[in-house]
Motif scaffolding. Structure first.
Motif, PDB file in Angstrom:
ATOM      1  N   GLU A  46       0.838  -1.123   0.188  1.00 38.25           N
ATOM      2  CA  GLU A  46       0.174   0.564   0.196  1.00 38.25           C
ATOM      3  C   GLU A  46       0.845   1.791  -0.018  1.00 38.25           C
ATOM      4  O   GLU A  46       1.696   1.406   0.550  1.00 38.25           O
ATOM      5  CB  GLU A  46      -0.949   0.052   1.150  1.00 38.25           C
ATOM      6  CG  GLU A  46      -1.889   0.848   1.344  1.00 38.25           C
ATOM      7  CD  GLU A  46      -2.593   0.927   3.372  1.00 38.25           C
ATOM      8  OE1 GLU A  46      -3.587   1.881   2.689  1.00 38.25           O
ATOM      9  OE2 GLU A  46      -2.364   0.324   3.714  1.00 38.25           O
ATOM     10  N   GLY A  48       1.089   5.267   0.452  1.00 40.71           N
ATOM     11  CA  GLY A  48       1.006   6.190   1.489  1.00 40.71           C
ATOM     12  C   GLY A  48       2.149   7.514   2.139  1.00 40.71           C
ATOM     13  O   GLY A  48       3.558   7.288   0.979  1.00 40.71           O
ATOM     14  N   SER A  49       1.540   8.007   2.996  1.00 45.47           N
ATOM     15  CA  SER A  49       2.586   9.188   2.893  1.00 45.47           C
ATOM     16  C   SER A  49       2.387   9.013   4.788  1.00 45.47           C
ATOM     17  O   SER A  49       2.244   8.784   4.958  1.00 45.47           O
ATOM     18  CB  SER A  49       2.132  10.589   2.624  1.00 45.47           C
ATOM     19  OG  SER A  49       1.203  10.605   3.907  1.00 45.47           O
ATOM     20  N   GLU A  67       6.010  15.896   3.975  1.00 49.97           N
ATOM     21  CA  GLU A  67       5.202  14.765   3.941  1.00 49.97           C
ATOM     22  C   GLU A  67       6.402  14.151   3.233  1.00 49.97           C
ATOM     23  O   GLU A  67       7.059  14.720   2.145  1.00 49.97           O
ATOM     24  CB  GLU A  67       4.299  13.935   3.303  1.00 49.97           C
ATOM     25  CG  GLU A  67       3.005  15.063   3.966  1.00 49.97           C
ATOM     26  CD  GLU A  67       1.854  14.984   3.261  1.00 49.97           C
ATOM     27  OE1 GLU A  67       1.053  13.432   4.059  1.00 49.97           O
ATOM     28  OE2 GLU A  67       1.294  15.679   3.670  1.00 49.97           O
TER      29      GLU A  67
ATOM     30  N   THR B  83      -3.268  14.309  -1.746  1.00 52.00           N
ATOM     31  CA  THR B  83      -4.704  14.481  -1.355  1.00 52.00           C
ATOM     32  C   THR B  83      -4.975  12.927  -1.044  1.00 52.00           C
ATOM     33  O   THR B  83      -5.747  13.027  -0.380  1.00 52.00           O
ATOM     34  CB  THR B  83      -5.007  15.373  -1.535  1.00 52.00           C
ATOM     35  OG1 THR B  83      -5.188  15.963  -3.111  1.00 52.00           O
ATOM     36  CG2 THR B  83      -4.209  16.614  -1.259  1.00 52.00           C
ATOM     37  N   THR B  84      -4.130  12.347  -2.580  1.00 52.14           N
ATOM     38  CA  THR B  84      -4.798  10.735  -2.953  1.00 52.14           C
ATOM     39  C   THR B  84      -4.119  10.481  -1.554  1.00 52.14           C
ATOM     40  O   THR B  84      -4.145   9.030  -1.394  1.00 52.14           O
ATOM     41  CB  THR B  84      -4.506  10.720  -3.986  1.00 52.14           C
ATOM     42  OG1 THR B  84      -3.600  10.895  -4.626  1.00 52.14           O
ATOM     43  CG2 THR B  84      -5.138  11.253  -4.689  1.00 52.14           C
ATOM     44  N   LEU B  85      -2.956  10.195  -0.869  1.00 53.49           N
ATOM     45  CA  LEU B  85      -2.826   9.409  -0.033  1.00 53.49           C
ATOM     46  C   LEU B  85      -3.113   9.135   1.744  1.00 53.49           C
ATOM     47  O   LEU B  85      -3.367  10.365   1.953  1.00 53.49           O
ATOM     48  CB  LEU B  85      -0.678   9.952  -0.150  1.00 53.49           C
ATOM     49  CG  LEU B  85       0.026  10.035  -1.684  1.00 53.49           C
ATOM     50  CD1 LEU B  85       1.272  10.267  -0.875  1.00 53.49           C
ATOM     51  CD2 LEU B  85      -0.326   8.716  -1.810  1.00 53.49           C
ATOM     52  N   PRO B  86      -3.280   8.446   1.870  1.00 49.86           N
ATOM     53  CA  PRO B  86      -3.383   8.104   3.053  1.00 49.86           C
ATOM     54  C   PRO B  86      -2.080   7.887   4.328  1.00 49.86           C
ATOM     55  O   PRO B  86      -0.770   8.274   2.846  1.00 49.86           O
ATOM     56  CB  PRO B  86      -4.031   6.344   3.455  1.00 49.86           C
ATOM     57  CG  PRO B  86      -3.331   5.629   1.843  1.00 49.86           C
ATOM     58  CD  PRO B  86      -3.362   6.865   0.404  1.00 49.86           C
ATOM     59  N   ARG B  87      -2.769   8.766   5.260  1.00 54.25           N
ATOM     60  CA  ARG B  87      -1.002   9.232   5.826  1.00 54.25           C
ATOM     61  C   ARG B  87      -0.751   7.755   7.114  1.00 54.25           C
ATOM     62  O   ARG B  87      -1.762   7.620   7.776  1.00 54.25           O
ATOM     63  CB  ARG B  87      -1.228  10.639   6.669  1.00 54.25           C
ATOM     64  CG  ARG B  87      -0.067  10.673   8.006  1.00 54.25           C
ATOM     65  CD  ARG B  87      -0.128  12.642   7.373  1.00 54.25           C
ATOM     66  NE  ARG B  87      -0.264  13.337   7.212  1.00 54.25           N
ATOM     67  CZ  ARG B  87      -0.291  14.550   7.889  1.00 54.25           C
ATOM     68  NH1 ARG B  87      -1.057  15.333   8.637  1.00 54.25           N
ATOM     69  NH2 ARG B  87      -0.466  15.701   6.271  1.00 54.25           N
ATOM     70  N   PHE B  88       0.153   7.494   6.826  1.00 52.37           N
ATOM     71  CA  PHE B  88       0.506   6.429   7.480  1.00 52.37           C
ATOM     72  C   PHE B  88       1.008   6.665   9.506  1.00 52.37           C
ATOM     73  O   PHE B  88       0.951   6.125   9.923  1.00 52.37           O
ATOM     74  CB  PHE B  88       1.750   5.832   7.678  1.00 52.37           C
ATOM     75  CG  PHE B  88       1.152   4.513   5.519  1.00 52.37           C
ATOM     76  CD1 PHE B  88       0.206   4.167   5.112  1.00 52.37           C
ATOM     77  CD2 PHE B  88       2.346   4.842   5.120  1.00 52.37           C
ATOM     78  CE1 PHE B  88      -0.193   4.121   3.995  1.00 52.37           C
ATOM     79  CE2 PHE B  88       2.026   3.556   3.544  1.00 52.37           C
ATOM     80  CZ  PHE B  88       0.430   3.399   2.892  1.00 52.37           C
ATOM     81  N   ARG B 180      -4.064  19.340   7.336  1.00 51.62           N
ATOM     82  CA  ARG B 180      -5.730  18.973   8.365  1.00 51.62           C
ATOM     83  C   ARG B 180      -6.147  19.986   9.252  1.00 51.62           C
ATOM     84  O   ARG B 180      -7.952  19.662   8.528  1.00 51.62           O
ATOM     85  CB  ARG B 180      -5.124  17.708   9.165  1.00 51.62           C
ATOM     86  CG  ARG B 180      -4.571  17.357   8.937  1.00 51.62           C
ATOM     87  CD  ARG B 180      -5.265  16.712   8.328  1.00 51.62           C
ATOM     88  NE  ARG B 180      -4.180  14.990   7.087  1.00 51.62           N
ATOM     89  CZ  ARG B 180      -4.529  14.256   6.914  1.00 51.62           C
ATOM     90  NH1 ARG B 180      -4.884  13.158   8.951  1.00 51.62           N
ATOM     91  NH2 ARG B 180      -3.399  12.595   6.860  1.00 51.62           N
TER      92      ARG B 180
END
Lengths: 151, 362
Positions: A46, A48-49, A67, B83-88, B180
């Motif tokens: 997956e 993500g950032s 990020e 903005t499309t990335l889920p933040r881990f 955010r």
């Protein structure tokens, strides 16, 4: 790693190394060392950032800097060990290879993998850093020689 | 009243097709690869990473290619992708004290531990066009020399030992995040630094220059400027401990500024701080100067009404994506708005008897 009593120090070190490996390198070293074991996905790769934080004035209160992209996955070997990967960039197959290595490092094959994969990878990254450091050192100003006015 | 107007689809499709062709340019010339942009236009890649607020050199290079080299358009593409990335998660604050420095200089101290390391700089070059670059050729290997082992200490640490410079307040309060929560005033220093690090380089440069010319009273020395990579460490919940998840290239600038002291503080030096993704020292120095100017209130200085002291003005106009979005929207159809303005002007002219004025003029 700084803390000699950290029971996770070993795993932290290899996971950090796997995260920073150049694209495709872990997979190449892994496939050269052995045939990959079977596994099932617990979390498929997956992208993500991660928000990178820093400190005001280098040592003060934290702030959000920006990020970076990260790829993560989790898998379980047929023998039961669970491997995780969190690696820099958008690299799903590299994340898979890193998680396989993380799981295998918890098995009896760990010593062999350390010698055939982690150590060569560590040496390669260190050599790349040393090359840049040596070039930087060559641009260091030597005021003392200048002041003496030799020649 | 909203009047829907249709009919632009074919024109838009054809415009995009032509855009793609123009982007490619003369097909007799070899196409640029994303890797070539990443490796050979690396400072453009760094700027897009910094202002796009996402460190991923491959993506930034792709965005530059797609945007035909328009860096603000490329930054827009990166912001949209982000903005499309889920933040881990959030990293631990990076430690710039362990940076492997490509460059590290101080304009305040000549002889400092670790030395003045120039790195791959444009400084001291003559700014003459190098026509050799127009011809393809090999570049000779840069000289090397044995490097000292160990971390390079921060210059401000030396001043700190004598107590001559303010110490930034420590803390581990989670910082506000303008990605955010909308940016609101008053903005604390953490929020200001986040806004400044992704601010438009040209805007930050102009404001910083204004402080040097007297629009905000602070005279800055570059205490230290360093460029290099630092590891990024993040707590991984499923592991229960932190690991390094990668490395980022950063430029850090610490300025040392005069400060006469206040009721609460003795005379000492104060600091401005700049930290930016990539090799972007113009931006990092600008950020440090603007950061210092914005600190007037907490340091008990006078507000002399300078633009760089006005947090609301600086922070609400520093983001080039917000700015260009609002600026460029006025070129999109406003037919109905304009029609009503036209009617209004005609009505006002009738009422004021403008026709008579025109007759008199004739």
């Amino acid at each position: 790693m700084k803390n000699g009593f950290d029971e996770n120090a070993d795993r932290k070190a290899w996971m950090g190394l796997l995260a920073k490996a150049p694209a495709g390198r872990v997979a190449t070293l892994l496939d050269a060392a052995m045939t990959r074991p079977g596994f099932t996905w617990l979390r498929t790769p997956e992208i993500g950032s991660a928000m990178v934080r820093a400190r005001a004035g280098a040592t003060g209160a934290p702030f959000n800097l920006g990020e970076m992209t990260v790829t993560r996955c989790t898998l379980k070997l047929e023998s039961g060990e669970v491997g995780h990967a969190y690696i820099q960039g958008r690299r799903k197959s590299d994340a898979e290879a890193a998680a396989v290595v993380d799981a295998l490092m918890q098995t009896g094959i760990a010593d062999r993998l350390r010698a055939q994969l982690l150590e060569p990878l560590h040496d390669e990254l260190s050599a790349a850093k040393a090359t840049r450091a040596a070039k930087a050192a060559a641009t260091k100003v030597d005021f003392f020689t200048l002041a003496r006015g030799e020649g | 009243m909203y009047v829907a107007v249709k009919g632009g689809e074919r024109a838009i499709e054809n415009a995009h097709a032509w855009l793609a062709e123009e982007r490619r340019g003369d097909t007799e010339i070899a196409e640029l690869s994303v890797a070539q942009i990443r490796e050979q236009l690396s400072l453009a890649v760094h700027r897009v990473s910094a202002e796009g607020s996402l460190f991923d050199p491959d993506l930034a290079a792709l965005a530059i290619k797609q945007a035909r080299g328009d860096l603000i358009e490329a930054i827009f593409l990166i912001r949209a992708y982000r903005t499309t990335l889920p933040r881990f998660g959030f990293s631990k604050p990076v430690d710039t004290g362990v940076m492997t420095c490509d460059r590290r200089i101080s304009a305040s101290f000549k002889d400092l531990p670790g030395g003045q390391v120039l790195g791959p700089t444009f400084d001291y070059s003559h700014r003459l066009l190098d026509f050799k670059l127009a011809a393809e050729g090999e570049v000779p290997e840069a000289p090397s020399q044995e490097a000292e082992a160990g971390d390079v200490p921060h210059v401000t640490d030396f001043l700190n030992r004598e107590g001559l410079i303010e110490e930034p307040p420590h803390g581990d309060t989670p910082p506000p995040d303008l990605t955010r929560e909308p940016l609101e005033m008053p903005a604390d220093r953490a929020l200001r630094l986040q806004a400044l690090t992704r601010a438009d380089e040209g805007f930050a440069l102009g404001l910083a220059y204004s402080t040097q010319r007297g629009y905000a009273r602070n005279h800055a020395f570059v205490g230290e400027l360093r460029i290099g990579s630092v590891p990024v460490e993040m707590e991984i919940p499923e592991l229960g401990f932190a690991i390094e998840i990668g490395e980022v290239v950063l430029t850090e600038c610490e300025t040392v500024n005069q400060f006469k002291g206040s009721k609460a503080e003795p005379p000492q030096f104060t600091r401005g701080y700049g930290l930016v993704f990539g090799q972007s020292e113009r931006k990092a120095i600008s950020m440090a100067l603007v950061d210092r100017a914005l600190r007037w209130e907490e340091l008990g200085e006078d507000n002399i009404g300078a633009p760089a002291q006005d947090a609301e003005f600086v922070l609400y106009h520093a983001d080039n994506i917000q700015a260009t979005g609002f600026l460029e929207h006025i070129k999109l159809p406003h037919y109905v708005d304009f029609q009503s303005e036209l009617e209004l002007v005609r009505k006002l002219r009738r009422e004021a008897g403008t026709d008579q004025v025109q007759e008199a003029a004739e």
